[in-house]
Design a protein around this motif. Structure first.
Motif, mmCIF file in Angstrom:
data_model
loop_
_atom_site.group_PDB
_atom_site.id
_atom_site.type_symbol
_atom_site.label_atom_id
_atom_site.label_comp_id
_atom_site.label_asym_id
_atom_site.label_seq_id
_atom_site.Cartn_x
_atom_site.Cartn_y
_atom_site.Cartn_z
ATOM 1 N N GLY A 135 2.603 8.338 -1.447
ATOM 2 C CA GLY A 135 1.422 7.994 -1.891
ATOM 3 C C GLY A 135 0.970 6.430 -1.728
ATOM 4 O O GLY A 135 -0.261 6.283 -2.295
ATOM 5 N N GLY A 136 1.760 5.552 -1.490
ATOM 6 C CA GLY A 136 1.195 4.081 -2.053
ATOM 7 C C GLY A 136 2.210 3.187 -1.183
ATOM 8 O O GLY A 136 3.237 3.757 -0.295
ATOM 9 N N CYS A 137 2.002 2.070 -1.340
ATOM 10 C CA CYS A 137 3.080 0.951 -0.774
ATOM 11 C C CYS A 137 3.267 -0.090 -1.705
ATOM 12 O O CYS A 137 2.740 0.026 -2.933
ATOM 13 N N LEU A 152 4.365 -0.873 7.756
ATOM 14 C CA LEU A 152 3.881 0.558 7.107
ATOM 15 C C LEU A 152 3.667 1.271 8.432
ATOM 16 O O LEU A 152 4.071 2.617 8.314
ATOM 17 N N LYS A 153 3.031 0.674 9.633
ATOM 18 C CA LYS A 153 2.989 1.629 10.825
ATOM 19 C C LYS A 153 4.145 1.809 11.670
ATOM 20 O O LYS A 153 4.282 3.037 12.075
ATOM 21 N N ALA A 215 -0.866 12.311 5.551
ATOM 22 C CA ALA A 215 -2.090 13.015 5.307
ATOM 23 C C ALA A 215 -2.767 12.449 3.994
ATOM 24 O O ALA A 215 -3.889 12.690 4.070
ATOM 25 N N THR A 216 -1.865 11.770 3.146
ATOM 26 C CA THR A 216 -2.465 11.522 1.905
ATOM 27 C C THR A 216 -2.308 10.023 1.415
ATOM 28 O O THR A 216 -2.932 9.904 0.261
ATOM 29 N N ASN A 217 -1.543 9.338 2.106
ATOM 30 C CA ASN A 217 -1.096 7.783 1.747
ATOM 31 C C ASN A 217 -2.343 7.117 2.109
ATOM 32 O O ASN A 217 -2.260 6.833 3.324
ATOM 33 N N PRO A 218 -3.339 6.463 1.533
ATOM 34 C CA PRO A 218 -4.201 5.775 1.817
ATOM 35 C C PRO A 218 -3.927 4.559 2.640
ATOM 36 O O PRO A 218 -4.614 4.200 3.591
ATOM 37 N N PHE A 219 -2.741 3.861 2.426
ATOM 38 C CA PHE A 219 -2.151 2.644 3.130
ATOM 39 C C PHE A 219 -1.780 2.971 4.562
ATOM 40 O O PHE A 219 -1.611 2.121 5.304
ATOM 41 N N LEU A 220 -1.592 4.248 4.930
ATOM 42 C CA LEU A 220 -1.014 4.691 6.139
ATOM 43 C C LEU A 220 -2.359 5.014 6.950
ATOM 44 O O LEU A 220 -2.207 5.574 7.978
ATOM 45 N N LEU A 249 -7.741 -2.473 0.482
ATOM 46 C CA LEU A 249 -7.285 -1.298 -0.337
ATOM 47 C C LEU A 249 -6.104 -1.570 -1.009
ATOM 48 O O LEU A 249 -5.880 -1.492 -2.308
ATOM 49 N N ARG A 250 -5.162 -2.785 -0.746
ATOM 50 C CA ARG A 250 -4.149 -3.021 -1.400
ATOM 51 C C ARG A 250 -4.648 -4.100 -2.497
ATOM 52 O O ARG A 250 -4.159 -4.057 -3.767
#
Length: 256
Positions: A135-137, A152-153, A215-220, A249-250
């Motif tokens: 869910g994050g990074c 992350l990509k 589907a759910t991690n905003p950083f992706l 976002l970060r």
């Protein structure tokens, strides 16, 4: 068959054991503390065969020297960071067999959290350290937003069923932020409900699946219009590129 076992450490770290129970051996990933690792090995009657490190932070390396000294095992870690007792320096694309446990891993360089951070991929899983969380990074301590976005990509391109073994139990806080940044995302809301239940029962939320992260991690998902709109409202600025959305976002997450 390799079994991945969580060894909790400190307040929210996970040290991972890759265990071959038939051979009664294990390799350890990111042992920030030797004591809980020794206890887990003794309780299960396992011999330690290797130490694997993703990055240099002390909560991931603090137990390396004690474990390497008492067990006489090799230490694999990123080539571009100072890792105590490292015997094998790892670089992008390198493949190696983990001694004893019959697991083959490939190295991905994923800088951002630290300058030389690596992830280890193989057997349908990734040891992601502090780059990708459920869910994050990770926070950007030594790299740049551009580096972390690229890292992350790279991880997000792994197959859907890839199991993500991250270094910390941050999932609840991460998904609460994800819902704040993307309040209309039903998948985020449902995942948050599942994670709240798991944590109420003191169950780990890891590993996660890469499909769920996408589907759910905003950083992706900085390329998606909903995340861009939300980040622009927070930043009070036009964010023309996904990397700018990611950076906003970060910063938003960092500020609570």
């Amino acid at each position: 068959m390799i079994e991945i076992v969580a060894v909790p450490a400190f307040s929210d770290n996970y040290i991972w054991l890759a265990v071959d129970r038939d051979r009664r051996v294990a390799a350890v990933v990111d042992p920030g503390d030797a004591e809980p690792v020794e206890a887990a090995l003794e309780a299960a009657g396992l011999e330690l065969t290797a130490i694997l490190i993703t990055h240099h932070h002390h909560d991931h390396t603090g137990g390396v020297q004690a474990l390497a000294g008492s067990h006489g095992v090799p230490v694999y870690g990123p080539a571009d960071e100072s890792i105590p007792g490292r015997t094998h320096a790892l670089r992008e694309g390198e493949r190696f067999d983990v001694p004893g446990v019959g697991m083959a891993l490939q190295v991905l360089e994923v800088p951002g959290h630290t300058a030389g951070h690596i992830a280890l991929v193989g057997d349908g899983l990734v040891f992601a350290g502090d780059t990708l969380f459920a869910g994050g990074c990770g926070r950007i301590f030594e790299g740049t937003p551009e580096q972390m976005f690229s890292s992350l990509k790279k991880l997000s391109e792994l197959p859907d069923d890839t199991l993500v073994y991250a270094g910390h139990e941050y999932t609840l806080a991460n998904l609460r932020f994800a819902l704040k940044a993307d309040p209309d995302n039903a998948a985020v809301a449902e995942r948050l409900r599942r994670v709240e239940t798991a944590r109420e029962q003191d169950r780990p939320t890891l590993p996660s699946r890469m499909a769920d992260e996408r589907a759910t991690n905003p950083f992706l998902r900085a390329h998606e219009p909903a995340l861009r709109a939300s980040a622009e409202r927070w930043a009070d600025a036009v964010l023309d590129e996904p990397v700018a959305v990611f950076a906003a976002l970060r910063r938003w997450k960092d500020q609570g």
